[in-house]
Write a protein that holds these residues in place. Structure first.
Motif, mmCIF file in Angstrom:
data_model
loop_
_atom_site.group_PDB
_atom_site.id
_atom_site.type_symbol
_atom_site.label_atom_id
_atom_site.label_comp_id
_atom_site.label_asym_id
_atom_site.label_seq_id
_atom_site.Cartn_x
_atom_site.Cartn_y
_atom_site.Cartn_z
ATOM 1 N N ARG A 156 0.850 -1.181 0.000
ATOM 2 C CA ARG A 156 0.000 0.000 0.000
ATOM 3 C C ARG A 156 0.891 1.237 0.000
ATOM 4 N NH1 ARG A 156 -2.857 -3.320 -1.284
ATOM 5 N NH2 ARG A 156 -4.831 -4.052 -0.409
ATOM 6 N N ALA A 157 0.315 2.367 -0.340
ATOM 7 C CA ALA A 157 1.079 3.607 -0.352
ATOM 8 C C ALA A 157 0.168 4.768 0.017
ATOM 9 C CB ALA A 157 1.717 3.842 -1.729
ATOM 10 N N SER A 158 0.780 5.876 0.430
ATOM 11 C CA SER A 158 -0.004 7.053 0.798
ATOM 12 C C SER A 158 -0.848 7.522 -0.383
ATOM 13 C CB SER A 158 0.927 8.168 1.278
ATOM 14 O OG SER A 158 1.962 8.389 0.326
ATOM 15 N N LYS A 159 -0.241 7.650 -1.540
ATOM 16 C CA LYS A 159 -0.940 7.984 -2.775
ATOM 17 C C LYS A 159 0.014 7.748 -3.925
ATOM 18 C CE LYS A 159 -3.550 11.585 -5.185
ATOM 19 N NZ LYS A 159 -3.999 13.004 -5.188
ATOM 20 N N VAL A 160 -0.411 6.891 -4.850
ATOM 21 C CA VAL A 160 0.439 6.596 -6.001
ATOM 22 C C VAL A 160 0.340 7.734 -6.998
ATOM 23 C CG1 VAL A 160 0.896 4.966 -7.871
ATOM 24 C CG2 VAL A 160 0.114 4.141 -5.639
ATOM 25 N N ALA A 161 1.472 8.141 -7.547
ATOM 26 C CA ALA A 161 1.470 9.223 -8.526
ATOM 27 C C ALA A 161 0.624 8.833 -9.728
ATOM 28 C CB ALA A 161 2.892 9.547 -8.962
ATOM 29 N N SER A 162 -0.279 9.714 -10.137
ATOM 30 C CA SER A 162 -1.199 9.405 -11.236
ATOM 31 C C SER A 162 -0.476 9.254 -12.558
ATOM 32 C CB SER A 162 -2.250 10.508 -11.358
ATOM 33 O OG SER A 162 -1.629 11.760 -11.594
ATOM 34 N N HIS A 163 0.729 9.862 -12.670
ATOM 35 C CA HIS A 163 1.446 9.782 -13.936
ATOM 36 C C HIS A 163 2.506 8.683 -13.911
ATOM 37 C CE1 HIS A 163 3.805 12.412 -11.300
ATOM 38 N NE2 HIS A 163 4.865 12.054 -11.991
ATOM 39 N N ALA A 164 2.456 7.809 -12.910
ATOM 40 C CA ALA A 164 3.390 6.691 -12.892
ATOM 41 C C ALA A 164 3.132 5.789 -14.094
ATOM 42 C CB ALA A 164 3.229 5.888 -11.603
ATOM 43 N N PRO A 165 4.184 5.282 -14.746
ATOM 44 C CA PRO A 165 3.968 4.453 -15.939
ATOM 45 C C PRO A 165 3.159 3.214 -15.601
ATOM 46 C CG PRO A 165 6.230 4.265 -15.148
ATOM 47 C CD PRO A 165 5.602 5.387 -14.382
ATOM 48 N N TYR A 192 4.679 13.571 4.062
ATOM 49 C CA TYR A 192 4.644 12.316 4.815
ATOM 50 C C TYR A 192 4.236 11.135 3.920
ATOM 51 C CZ TYR A 192 4.910 15.509 8.778
ATOM 52 O OH TYR A 192 5.305 16.510 9.646
ATOM 53 N N SER A 193 4.790 11.112 2.742
ATOM 54 C CA SER A 193 4.533 9.983 1.836
ATOM 55 C C SER A 193 5.111 8.701 2.437
ATOM 56 C CB SER A 193 5.172 10.248 0.472
ATOM 57 O OG SER A 193 4.547 11.330 -0.179
ATOM 58 N N TRP A 194 4.424 7.586 2.167
ATOM 59 C CA TRP A 194 4.896 6.312 2.700
ATOM 60 C C TRP A 194 4.528 5.172 1.754
ATOM 61 C CZ3 TRP A 194 0.741 3.101 3.243
ATOM 62 C CH2 TRP A 194 -0.504 3.684 3.488
ATOM 63 N N VAL A 195 5.290 4.100 1.885
ATOM 64 C CA VAL A 195 5.014 2.850 1.180
ATOM 65 C C VAL A 195 5.073 1.750 2.230
ATOM 66 C CG1 VAL A 195 5.812 1.186 -0.545
ATOM 67 C CG2 VAL A 195 5.944 3.653 -1.013
ATOM 68 N N MET A 196 4.019 0.933 2.288
ATOM 69 C CA MET A 196 3.908 -0.105 3.302
ATOM 70 C C MET A 196 3.916 -1.488 2.658
ATOM 71 S SD MET A 196 1.567 -2.380 4.885
ATOM 72 C CE MET A 196 -0.079 -1.713 4.641
ATOM 73 N N VAL A 197 4.636 -2.426 3.292
ATOM 74 C CA VAL A 197 4.716 -3.813 2.830
ATOM 75 C C VAL A 197 4.205 -4.705 3.948
ATOM 76 C CG1 VAL A 197 6.211 -5.657 1.978
ATOM 77 C CG2 VAL A 197 6.712 -3.274 1.382
ATOM 78 N N ASP A 198 3.196 -5.528 3.643
ATOM 79 C CA ASP A 198 2.563 -6.396 4.625
ATOM 80 C C ASP A 198 2.841 -7.853 4.257
ATOM 81 O OD1 ASP A 198 0.960 -7.790 6.369
ATOM 82 O OD2 ASP A 198 -0.883 -6.699 5.895
#
Length: 305
Positions: A156-165, A192-198
């Motif tokens: 999961r992530a805080s918000k994925v960039a809309s222009h990501a390929p 406070y961007s984040w990327v979470m790995v579960d």
């Protein structure tokens, strides 16, 4: 009285001289004869030594007996053994038994670990020895399959960039890749961007963790946005997060190094969820976009269904 010929001198009438290898008239060998005798003894010793070495190394079948008849007696003859001591037979190494691992149909409920608590030891970045790699191969039971795409790991992530390929695969799968080949997963430019790995039912007490940046360029120049100030967090329930490691002005990731591994300086608890959290304006461009791919983690691992 007629003059007598000196003893040992050649006869005056031109008769035959004494043999070169015979003794002198006085019964003693000449210096030349003594030297020849010594050389012959040395040659005999060397010949005997060579024959012994050839016999010990079983070289009888490796020489031409017509050219070297001395070796004929060594052909197909085993090397001599010391008296009273039988030759030691080198035991043939037995092949290592193949360990048949149990079939795992549901890795979430059935452990893929080799022990109740298995050490996943770091040796080098993306060495295939971490938890992500373990889940991707089901503990060595299958060929690599991205565990995010297989549903064993959630990202999961805080918000994925809309222009990501975008491509056919999920963008989140790039966080679970085992090798860095130019993946490009990044968040939107929000504080406070984040990327979470579960990791689900697998918990780990971390000793090292890894992630990669990106390799693309804009107008031939490196895009940058390398993380400089960030934290690694750990959690069990996804609600309460503990700080595991703090990075201040960390310039490890750069144009010449797109992936890196960091040690965890102190022993922590076991966690199933990990979060990379960037400080506001915490990258090398002074923005809050966080780039993370190919996440991996090492340490003592256990299964908690």
């Amino acid at each position: 009285m007629a003059d007598q010929e000196p003893t040992g001198a050649p006869p005056l009438d031109g008769g035959p001289e004494p043999a070169a290898d015979g003794p002198s008239a006085e019964g003693r060998p000449t210096p030349e004869q003594a030297e020849i005798h010594a050389l012959r003894a040395q040659v005999a010793q060397l010949t005997d030594l060579v024959l012994r070495m050839a016999s010990a190394m079983n070289l009888g079948d490796m020489v031409d007996p017509q050219q070297f008849p001395q070796f004929e007696a060594l052909r197909a003859v085993p090397p001599p053994q010391a008296a009273g001591r039988p030759a030691k037979q080198s035991p043939k190494p037995e092949p290592a038994p193949k360990v048949q691992k149990s079939v795992v149909k549901d890795p979430a409920r059935q452990s893929i670990l080799d022990a109740p608590e298995q050490a996943l030891t770091f040796s080098s970045t993306h060495d295939g020895q971490g938890l992500m790699a373990l889940l991707g191969t089901l503990g060595g039971r299958q060929k690599w399959m991205n565990p995010v795409e297989a549903g064993l790991v959630q990202v999961r992530a805080s918000k994925v960039a809309s222009h990501a390929p975008k491509g056919r695969r999920s963008l989140y799968a790039e966080v679970g890749d085992s090798r860095f080949t130019g993946q490009c997963f990044f968040t939107a430019n929000v504080e406070y961007s984040w990327v979470m790995v579960d990791f689900g039912t697998y918990q780990i007490c971390p000793t090292h963790y890894t992630f990669a940046h990106r390799t693309d360029q804009v107008n031939g120049k490196d895009v940058g946005y390398y993380p400089r100030n960030w934290e690694l967090h750990g959690s069990v329930d996804g609600q309460t997060w503990d700080g595991i490691r703090r990075h201040n002005n960390d310039e490890t990731l750069c144009q010449s190094q797109k992936a890196a591994t960091w040690p965890i300086p102190r022993k922590t608890s076991f966690y199933s969820k990990f979060r990379v959290a960037l400080d506001p304006k915490g990258n090398s461009k002074g923005t809050s976009a966080l780039v993370v791919s190919c996440f991996e983690i090492y340490g003592a691992c256990r299964h908690c269904p």
